[in-house]
Design a protein around this motif. Structure first.
Motif, PDB file in Angstrom:
ATOM      1  N   ARG A 148       0.907  -1.282   0.047  1.00  0.00           N
ATOM      2  CA  ARG A 148       0.006  -0.061   0.011  1.00  0.00           C
ATOM      3  C   ARG A 148       0.895   1.223  -0.005  1.00  0.00           C
ATOM      4  O   ARG A 148       0.585   2.596  -0.519  1.00  0.00           O
ATOM      5  CB  ARG A 148      -0.813   0.176   1.090  1.00  0.00           C
ATOM      6  N   CYS A 149       2.078   1.221   0.470  1.00  0.00           N
ATOM      7  CA  CYS A 149       3.161   2.229   0.500  1.00  0.00           C
ATOM      8  C   CYS A 149       3.892   2.289  -0.672  1.00  0.00           C
ATOM      9  O   CYS A 149       4.799   3.109  -0.861  1.00  0.00           O
ATOM     10  CB  CYS A 149       3.890   2.214   1.786  1.00  0.00           C
ATOM     11  N   GLY A 150       3.581   1.561  -1.912  1.00  0.00           N
ATOM     12  CA  GLY A 150       4.237   1.650  -3.113  1.00  0.00           C
ATOM     13  C   GLY A 150       5.243   0.723  -3.285  1.00  0.00           C
ATOM     14  O   GLY A 150       5.939   0.777  -4.438  1.00  0.00           O
ATOM     15  N   PHE A 151       5.338  -0.451  -2.481  1.00  0.00           N
ATOM     16  CA  PHE A 151       6.256  -1.179  -2.736  1.00  0.00           C
ATOM     17  C   PHE A 151       5.651  -2.445  -3.238  1.00  0.00           C
ATOM     18  O   PHE A 151       4.862  -2.698  -3.469  1.00  0.00           O
ATOM     19  CB  PHE A 151       6.994  -1.931  -1.370  1.00  0.00           C
ATOM     20  N   THR A 152       6.705  -3.159  -4.063  1.00  0.00           N
ATOM     21  CA  THR A 152       6.376  -4.198  -4.815  1.00  0.00           C
ATOM     22  C   THR A 152       7.314  -5.570  -4.198  1.00  0.00           C
ATOM     23  O   THR A 152       8.408  -5.507  -4.213  1.00  0.00           O
ATOM     24  CB  THR A 152       6.684  -4.429  -6.275  1.00  0.00           C
ATOM     25  N   ALA A 153       6.562  -6.610  -3.701  1.00  0.00           N
ATOM     26  CA  ALA A 153       6.992  -7.893  -3.305  1.00  0.00           C
ATOM     27  C   ALA A 153       7.995  -8.590  -4.340  1.00  0.00           C
ATOM     28  O   ALA A 153       7.452  -8.703  -5.395  1.00  0.00           O
ATOM     29  CB  ALA A 153       6.045  -8.841  -2.582  1.00  0.00           C
ATOM     30  N   THR A 154       9.175  -8.811  -4.148  1.00  0.00           N
ATOM     31  CA  THR A 154       9.789  -9.454  -4.959  1.00  0.00           C
ATOM     32  C   THR A 154      10.304 -11.068  -4.415  1.00  0.00           C
ATOM     33  O   THR A 154       9.519 -11.916  -4.480  1.00  0.00           O
ATOM     34  CB  THR A 154      11.307  -8.886  -5.441  1.00  0.00           C
ATOM     35  N   ASP A 155      11.508 -11.183  -3.826  1.00  0.00           N
ATOM     36  CA  ASP A 155      11.805 -12.375  -3.169  1.00  0.00           C
ATOM     37  C   ASP A 155      11.378 -12.520  -1.921  1.00  0.00           C
ATOM     38  O   ASP A 155      11.501 -11.824  -0.956  1.00  0.00           O
ATOM     39  CB  ASP A 155      13.318 -12.128  -3.099  1.00  0.00           C
TER      40      ASP A 155
END
Length: 177
Positions: A148-155
């Motif tokens: 919600r704070c603009g991050f994207t889950a990666t590993d």
């Protein structure tokens, strides 16, 4: 309703280690009271020599920032080098090492404001990448907060902990324009 305008952020220093521990203790107790012990367990950080040393290092390391409301610390952010247990970045970055807020002030957007401050710090240093890792277990509520704070889950990753269950982690990235 958020009230981020009432939140100011100041740099932290060596005298703020006790504040970091107080905020960690409060968050740990709040999580434990809700049966969410996988993230930080049940014991106060202020009684754990490893966590005390960690807080001292953060407070004296130059990357500590405190969210203030009415001259009271209500959140803390630590930025610096990435944790050893996450894949290294492929470009220069700023890494969020710690984000914790005072649960008595939940709903004011303190965590989001601190993350925006981290983004401002990264931009001021000419960096286009902000990364953070967090507890990725249970219902992944913390992962959704960062998204919600603009991050994207990666590993996703797991940290082995001798004598304890492994800690499930999630790495997240935010590209800065």
């Amino acid at each position: 309703m958020t009230d981020q305008q009432s939140i100011t952020i100041r740099p932290g220093g060596p005298d703020d280690a006790a504040t970091v521990l107080r905020l960690l203790d409060g968050a740990t107790a709040w999580l434990a009271a809700r049966g969410r012990t996988g993230q930080w367990g049940t014991e106060p950080a202020s009684t754990d020599p490893r966590r005390i040393a960690q807080a001292d290092g953060w407070a004296s390391g130059g990357g500590l920032h405190l969210a203030m409301r009415d001259d009271r610390p209500v959140g803390t952010l630590v930025v610096g080098a990435a944790s050893d247990y996450v894949p290294p970045a492929t470009e220069p970055e700023l890494y969020v090492r710690l984000l914790v807020t005072d649960r008595e002030h939940a709903g004011l957007g303190i965590g989001a404001r601190l993350l925006e401050h981290a983004a401002e710090l990264a931009r001021s240093r000419g960096l286009g990448l902000l990364r953070v890792d967090c507890y990725g277990g249970d219902d992944r509520a913390l992962v959704r907060f960062y998204e919600r704070c603009g991050f994207t889950a990666t590993d996703s990753f797991t940290v082995a902990r001798p004598g304890r269950d492994p800690w499930p982690g999630q790495l997240l990235v935010r590209r800065l324009g």
